[in-house]
Write a protein that holds these residues in place. Structure first.
Motif, PDB file in Angstrom:
ATOM      1  N   ALA A  11       0.001  -1.077  -0.061  1.00  0.00           N
ATOM      2  CA  ALA A  11      -0.025  -0.008  -0.026  1.00  0.00           C
ATOM      3  C   ALA A  11       0.592   0.996   0.015  1.00  0.00           C
ATOM      4  N   LEU A  12       0.921   2.179  -0.964  1.00  0.00           N
ATOM      5  CA  LEU A  12       1.169   3.430  -1.051  1.00  0.00           C
ATOM      6  C   LEU A  12       1.208   4.217   0.075  1.00  0.00           C
ATOM      7  N   ALA A  13       1.175   5.044   0.947  1.00  0.00           N
ATOM      8  CA  ALA A  13       1.618   6.338   1.848  1.00  0.00           C
ATOM      9  C   ALA A  13       2.257   6.828   2.445  1.00  0.00           C
ATOM     10  N   ALA A  14       1.913   8.107   2.688  1.00  0.00           N
ATOM     11  CA  ALA A  14       2.751   8.742   2.675  1.00  0.00           C
ATOM     12  C   ALA A  14       4.377   8.599   1.859  1.00  0.00           C
ATOM     13  N   THR A  89      -9.306  -6.975   7.737  1.00  0.00           N
ATOM     14  CA  THR A  89      -7.970  -6.594   7.847  1.00  0.00           C
ATOM     15  C   THR A  89      -7.690  -5.352   7.467  1.00  0.00           C
ATOM     16  N   GLN A  90      -7.843  -3.718   7.416  1.00  0.00           N
ATOM     17  CA  GLN A  90      -7.533  -3.390   6.442  1.00  0.00           C
ATOM     18  C   GLN A  90      -6.396  -2.646   7.877  1.00  0.00           C
ATOM     19  N   TYR A  91      -5.449  -1.739   6.784  1.00  0.00           N
ATOM     20  CA  TYR A  91      -4.926  -0.431   7.700  1.00  0.00           C
ATOM     21  C   TYR A  91      -4.948   1.397   6.942  1.00  0.00           C
ATOM     22  N   THR A  92      -5.308   1.746   7.881  1.00  0.00           N
ATOM     23  CA  THR A  92      -5.788   3.278   7.451  1.00  0.00           C
ATOM     24  C   THR A  92      -4.617   3.727   8.114  1.00  0.00           C
ATOM     25  N   PHE A  93      -4.567   5.262   7.411  1.00  0.00           N
ATOM     26  CA  PHE A  93      -3.586   6.623   7.766  1.00  0.00           C
ATOM     27  C   PHE A  93      -3.906   7.731   6.983  1.00  0.00           C
ATOM     28  N   HIS A  94      -4.371   8.479   8.657  1.00  0.00           N
ATOM     29  CA  HIS A  94      -5.508   9.400   8.369  1.00  0.00           C
ATOM     30  C   HIS A  94      -6.872   8.692   7.552  1.00  0.00           C
ATOM     31  N   ASP A  95      -7.318   8.002   8.094  1.00  0.00           N
ATOM     32  CA  ASP A  95      -8.395   7.127   8.347  1.00  0.00           C
ATOM     33  C   ASP A  95      -8.861   7.270   6.753  1.00  0.00           C
ATOM     34  N   LEU A  96      -7.470   7.092   5.289  1.00  0.00           N
ATOM     35  CA  LEU A  96      -7.504   6.722   4.520  1.00  0.00           C
ATOM     36  C   LEU A  96      -7.538   4.511   4.139  1.00  0.00           C
ATOM     37  N   ALA A 121      10.109  -2.345   7.758  1.00  0.00           N
ATOM     38  CA  ALA A 121       9.891  -0.971   8.303  1.00  0.00           C
ATOM     39  C   ALA A 121       9.573   0.714   7.553  1.00  0.00           C
ATOM     40  N   ALA A 122       8.861  -0.234   6.028  1.00  0.00           N
ATOM     41  CA  ALA A 122       8.601   1.358   5.574  1.00  0.00           C
ATOM     42  C   ALA A 122       7.282   1.895   6.868  1.00  0.00           C
ATOM     43  N   ALA A 123       6.796   1.371   7.577  1.00  0.00           N
ATOM     44  CA  ALA A 123       5.869   1.644   8.395  1.00  0.00           C
ATOM     45  C   ALA A 123       6.501   2.794   9.647  1.00  0.00           C
ATOM     46  N   ILE A 124       7.455   2.569   9.840  1.00  0.00           N
ATOM     47  CA  ILE A 124       7.577   3.388  11.173  1.00  0.00           C
ATOM     48  C   ILE A 124       8.019   4.796  11.106  1.00  0.00           C
ATOM     49  N   GLY A 125       7.128   4.892  12.303  1.00  0.00           N
ATOM     50  CA  GLY A 125       6.936   6.567  12.252  1.00  0.00           C
ATOM     51  C   GLY A 125       5.583   7.126  12.112  1.00  0.00           C
ATOM     52  N   HIS A 126       4.543   6.240  10.616  1.00  0.00           N
ATOM     53  CA  HIS A 126       3.639   6.338  10.339  1.00  0.00           C
ATOM     54  C   HIS A 126       2.510   6.426  11.898  1.00  0.00           C
ATOM     55  N   PRO A 127       1.011   7.207  11.571  1.00  0.00           N
ATOM     56  CA  PRO A 127       0.251   6.797  12.392  1.00  0.00           C
ATOM     57  C   PRO A 127      -0.674   6.110  11.582  1.00  0.00           C
ATOM     58  N   LEU A 128      -0.461   4.515  12.586  1.00  0.00           N
ATOM     59  CA  LEU A 128      -1.295   4.365  10.853  1.00  0.00           C
ATOM     60  C   LEU A 128      -2.745   3.168  12.184  1.00  0.00           C
ATOM     61  N   ALA A 129      -3.725   2.927  11.923  1.00  0.00           N
ATOM     62  CA  ALA A 129      -4.164   1.720  12.615  1.00  0.00           C
ATOM     63  C   ALA A 129      -4.549   0.487  11.921  1.00  0.00           C
ATOM     64  N   VAL A 130      -4.799  -0.979  12.349  1.00  0.00           N
ATOM     65  CA  VAL A 130      -5.461  -1.987  11.615  1.00  0.00           C
ATOM     66  C   VAL A 130      -7.254  -1.866  12.201  1.00  0.00           C
ATOM     67  N   GLN A 131      -7.759  -2.176  10.928  1.00  0.00           N
ATOM     68  CA  GLN A 131      -8.761  -1.552  10.905  1.00  0.00           C
ATOM     69  C   GLN A 131      -9.790  -3.082  10.428  1.00  0.00           C
ATOM     70  N   ALA A 132     -10.617  -3.432  11.476  1.00  0.00           N
ATOM     71  CA  ALA A 132     -11.338  -4.876  10.729  1.00  0.00           C
ATOM     72  C   ALA A 132     -12.750  -4.458  10.673  1.00  0.00           C
ATOM     73  N   VAL A 133     -13.051  -5.061   9.137  1.00  0.00           N
ATOM     74  CA  VAL A 133     -14.268  -4.622   8.531  1.00  0.00           C
ATOM     75  C   VAL A 133     -15.126  -6.248   9.117  1.00  0.00           C
ATOM     76  N   VAL A 134     -16.096  -6.380  10.047  1.00  0.00           N
ATOM     77  CA  VAL A 134     -17.149  -7.439  10.265  1.00  0.00           C
ATOM     78  C   VAL A 134     -18.327  -7.529   9.237  1.00  0.00           C
ATOM     79  N   HIS A 135     -18.711  -8.188   8.869  1.00  0.00           N
ATOM     80  CA  HIS A 135     -19.922  -8.535   8.394  1.00  0.00           C
ATOM     81  C   HIS A 135     -20.497  -9.987   8.483  1.00  0.00           C
TER      82      HIS A 135
END
Length: 151
Positions: A11-14, A89-96, A121-135
């Motif tokens: 995923a491309l972020a920041a 499971t999704q990963y978000t950066f500033h709600d994206l 290592a590319a994720a170091i220092g970035h404010p991420l969220a682990v997001q669970a989407v359930v159905h």
């Protein structure tokens, strides 16, 4: 212990390329048990018209790069009955959403979904969220657990 095949997603972020590997399981491990009992830091999905109550609990908010990090998702109906369904499971950066773990829509039963992932290592220092989407048969819900990856 049933597991998902290791998944790698990009995923491309920041301006950085994030790669995540993970495997899901319905059987608890020692680390996952610790995550389940860390109730003080639970993030709970906001109430909505749906009667699905979802909570996610990670083992901490500061995973270490390239080390297994576990989390647990609990899913119940309005009466507290555990629900079965699917989880993505999704990963978000500033709600994206910047990444989605594959396979998507992994089945869980008995109201509990557990997973272990490793952050690159590319994720170091970035404010991420682990997001669970359930159905579930009752409805759907999304819940986040903020993390900041460290060395």
């Amino acid at each position: 212990m049933p597991t998902r095949a290791p998944a790698i997603l990009a995923a491309l972020a920041a301006g950085g390329l994030f790669l995540f590997a993970g495997c899901g399981s319905s059987a608890p491990t020692k680390t996952q048990h610790i995550a389940k009992t860390n109730v003080a830091k639970t993030n709970v999905a906001k109430p909505s018209a749906h009667t699905v109550h979802t909570a996610i609990v990670g083992e901490n908010h500061d995973p270490t790069v390239n080390r297994p990090w576990s989390y647990t998702v609990t899913v119940t109906d309005a009466s507290g009955n555990r629900l079965s369904g699917t989880e993505t499971t999704q990963y978000t950066f500033h709600d994206l959403v910047v990444g989605t773990e594959h396979p998507e829509n992994v089945r869980f039963t008995g109201g509990i979904y557990r997973d272990t992932v490793e952050f690159p290592a590319a994720a170091i220092g970035h404010p991420l969220a682990v997001q669970a989407v359930v159905h579930t048969r009752v409805g759907a819900a999304t819940v986040d657990w903020p993390v900041e990856v460290h060395r």
